[in-house]
Structure formats: structure tokens, C-alpha cells
Design an enzyme around this catalytic site. Structure first.
Site, PDB file in Angstrom:
ATOM      1  N   GLU A   1       9.881   7.234  -9.742  1.00 35.60           N
ATOM      2  CA  GLU A   1       9.625   5.802  -9.886  1.00 35.60           C
ATOM      3  C   GLU A   1      10.061   5.160 -10.974  1.00 35.60           C
ATOM      4  O   GLU A   1      10.000   5.426 -12.067  1.00 35.60           O
ATOM      5  CB  GLU A   1       7.931   5.802  -9.718  1.00 35.60           C
ATOM      6  CG  GLU A   1       7.448   4.505  -9.757  1.00 35.60           C
ATOM      7  CD  GLU A   1       5.910   4.474  -9.852  1.00 35.60           C
ATOM      8  OE1 GLU A   1       5.216   3.584  -9.578  1.00 35.60           O
ATOM      9  OE2 GLU A   1       5.461   5.538 -10.162  1.00 35.60           O
TER      10      GLU A   1
ATOM     11  N   CYS B   1       4.139   6.113  -5.304  1.00 33.83           N
ATOM     12  CA  CYS B   1       3.339   6.520  -6.067  1.00 33.83           C
ATOM     13  C   CYS B   1       1.776   6.355  -5.738  1.00 33.83           C
ATOM     14  O   CYS B   1       1.185   7.276  -4.793  1.00 33.83           O
ATOM     15  CB  CYS B   1       3.179   6.116  -7.579  1.00 33.83           C
ATOM     16  SG  CYS B   1       2.503   6.996  -8.870  1.00 33.83           S
TER      17      CYS B   1
ATOM     18  N   LYS C   1       6.040  -1.392  -3.169  1.00 31.75           N
ATOM     19  CA  LYS C   1       4.843  -0.841  -3.340  1.00 31.75           C
ATOM     20  C   LYS C   1       3.794  -1.584  -2.909  1.00 31.75           C
ATOM     21  O   LYS C   1       3.433  -2.622  -3.680  1.00 31.75           O
ATOM     22  CB  LYS C   1       4.536  -0.235  -4.729  1.00 31.75           C
ATOM     23  CG  LYS C   1       3.483   0.604  -4.901  1.00 31.75           C
ATOM     24  CD  LYS C   1       3.495   1.017  -6.571  1.00 31.75           C
ATOM     25  CE  LYS C   1       2.336   1.965  -6.980  1.00 31.75           C
ATOM     26  NZ  LYS C   1       2.408   2.512  -8.504  1.00 31.75           N
TER      27      LYS C   1
END
Length: 296
Positions: A52, A169, A126
Site C-alpha cells: 500500500e 487494506c 480504496k
């Protein structure tokens, strides 16, 4: 497309102290990851994923406008364009997690997907953005300070070697998007992460194998390693892995060192598992309507 595809997962410690200028972080991290990408390609990896926002520390440990300087446009920015050339030179598909500048003052936590001929296929932003304190030193996952929630949906990218989905994540805690990626045709999901011991480790090898089983696909999970100064918010515990559609770990990386993990996915297993379990056939989406309407 070949049935068996080697997957490369890169986990690495960020070596630059957080007080250094942004350009130093980016230069050192990009230089390091270029070496690691070439190492993965030399080991036979055909699809490679980095961690990430790979070109810096996990700066969300603090809230500072300094880190806005690290954001780039995608795909027009120099980092995406550089790795497009690397993908072409190595013949590899690259999942490239970066900090995206969409407009003045608008930023996303993004992963660009680059095909093996160097072409840019698209990006994932995300969706789920945490804002959680960690420890007693003012540190935390202060991501709402840096990122807008993703708005591009749960795309699947038809690459040279497999149909690829991306989840970043904190997204991994939400099964809804994982299911949508499966319904959209993903054969493998990449989840580049930055997560520390004492908070999420007990879930690390639980949630994503469950996603793999529930949706009949492979999941590749990537986590950075080490402790990052000056925040020292905790140890990034590595243990990147590839898990198959039966929830079995194909390969797991170390906890505390840089590593290029290369492991093989066999796409024929996806067909085998889905034919056996038929979870997609037996879904009852007409009974789930309340899920999108109910509020806590």
C-alpha cells in the site's frame, strides 16, 4: 491465458526517517522497489503487487499537509509512467499502489493496474477509509485526513494472465466488496496493506481466506514490514501470502524482513471449487435488499 500463473508479492521496510523531505522518501522507495520488481520477474512472477502506497512511509500515522506533496495523477504521473515501462520491459502485470491526486485538494488511496505490454488498464480507489487511534502517542490510522472514499466501484481487470481485482487494506474487513469482485469475474484479488501488530494481526489469516472460500478465487495479501520512525506506532508484521479458493495457504512470507514471495495460482482450481460448492448459483440476492438500506 495460461492455467498456472506465478504471482509475485513484494513486502519491504521503508528505510527513510519520516522527518525527511517527501522527495527523498519517494526516490529511495522507488529505487528499492524497482530492484524488487526485477527480482520477482527473474523468479518467474507474471503478476506482481507492491504494498500500500509503496513509495513512502505509512504517513497516516500523523496528520500533516506535508504528505499531500507525495500525491500524483494516475496514470499521468511520473511513477505510473515509469512502472508502465518496467511492466513492458519485464512482461509482467503490475499492481501499483500509489497516492493519487485527482484534483486540487482531492486525494485517493489508489492502485493502478498495468498490463504486461505496459498499457494502463485502469485503477481501483480504496472504498473504506479508517480513522482509528493506535497507542497513546497521538498516532493512528488517520486516513480520513488524507483520502476521499473510492468512487470507481469494484472493477475487474482482464490482464494478460488473469482477471484481477483489487481491494486495499481496510477494505478487507468488508465482505460486500469482496463478493462483488467475485461476481464481476475476478480470479485473483490483491490486497496491498499497511497494518501493525496488536491491532489486526489476529484477523490477518482469517478474513481473507474466508473471502477466497466464499467467492471461489485466489487472494494475495501484502503487508509491509518493520517499524517506521518517528511515529513507531507498531510493527508492520509482513506475512504476505497467497491463499487458494479452498482457503489453503499456498505460500507465506516472513514476518520481519524484505521479501519477494513468488507462488503459483492454478486457475483450473477455481472452476473445480465453484462447480463443487455453487455458492454463486445458490445466492438469494432478492432477499438481501435490506442490507443497503439498514443503518446502525
Amino acid at each position: 491465458m495460461p492455467s498456472k500463473v506465478k504471482i509475485g508479492l513484494i513486502q519491504a521496510k521503508h528505510d527513510v526517517h519520516g522527518d525527511e523531505p517527501v522527495h527523498v522518501h519517494k526516490e529511495k522507495a522507488i529505487e528499492k522497489h524497482i530492484r524488487l520488481v526485477h527480482e520477482a520477474a527473474e523468479k518467474g512472477a507474471l503478476i506482481i503487487c507492491l504494498q500500500e502506497i509503496f513509495y513512502g512511509p505509512y504517513f497516516c500515522a500523523e496528520q500533516s499537509t506535508k504528505w499531500y506533496e507525495s500525491a500524483e495523477e494516475v496514470p499521468e504521473g511520473p511513477t505510473t509512467q515509469l512502472f508502465q515501462q518496467i511492466a513492458k520491459d519485464t512482461g509482467t502485470v503490475l499492481i501499483l499502489p500509489v497516492y493519487e491526486k485527482a484534483a486540487v485538494g482531492i486525494y485517493y488511496n489508489t492502485a493502478a493496474v498495468i498490463d504486461a505490454d505496459g498499457s494502463y488498464l485502469g485503477k481501483y480507489r480504496k472504498h473504506h477509509i479508517p480513522h482509528v487511534a493506535v497507542g497513546g502517542r497521538g498516532c493512528g490510522f488517520w486516513e480520513k485526513y488524507y483520502f476521499k472514499p473510492g468512487n470507481l466501484g469494484y472493477k475487474v481487470f482482464d490482464t494478460a494472465y488473469a482477471k484481477v481485482g483489487v481491494y486495499i487494506c481496510y477494505d478487507r474487513h468488508f465482505p460486500e466488496g469482496a463478493r462483488l469482485l467475485g461476481l464481476n469475474g475476478a480470479e485473483i484479488i490483491f490486497n496491498p496493506s499497511a497494518t501493525v501488530a496488536g491491532l489486526s494481526e489476529y484477523l490477518w489469516k482469517l478474513e481473507q481466506p474466508a473471502h477466497a472460500v466464499a467467492n471461489g478465487y485466489y487472494v494475495a495479501a501484502i503487508n509491509r514490514v518493520g517499524v517506521e520512525a518517528p511515529w513507531n506506532m507498531g510493527e508492520f508484521y509482513g506475512q504476505s501470502y497467497l491463499v487458494d479458493p479452498r482457503g489453503r495457504f499456498v505460500a507465506i512470507a516472513s514476518r520481519d524482513r524484505d521479501e519477494v514471495l513468488v507462488a503459483e495460482m492454478d486457475k483450473s482450481l477455481i472452476q473445480e471449487v465453484r462447480d463443487q460448492w455453487q455458492f454463486f448459483r445458490d445466492r438469494r440476492p432478492e432477499t438481501y435488499e435490506d442490507m443497503a438500506r439498514l443503518l446502525p
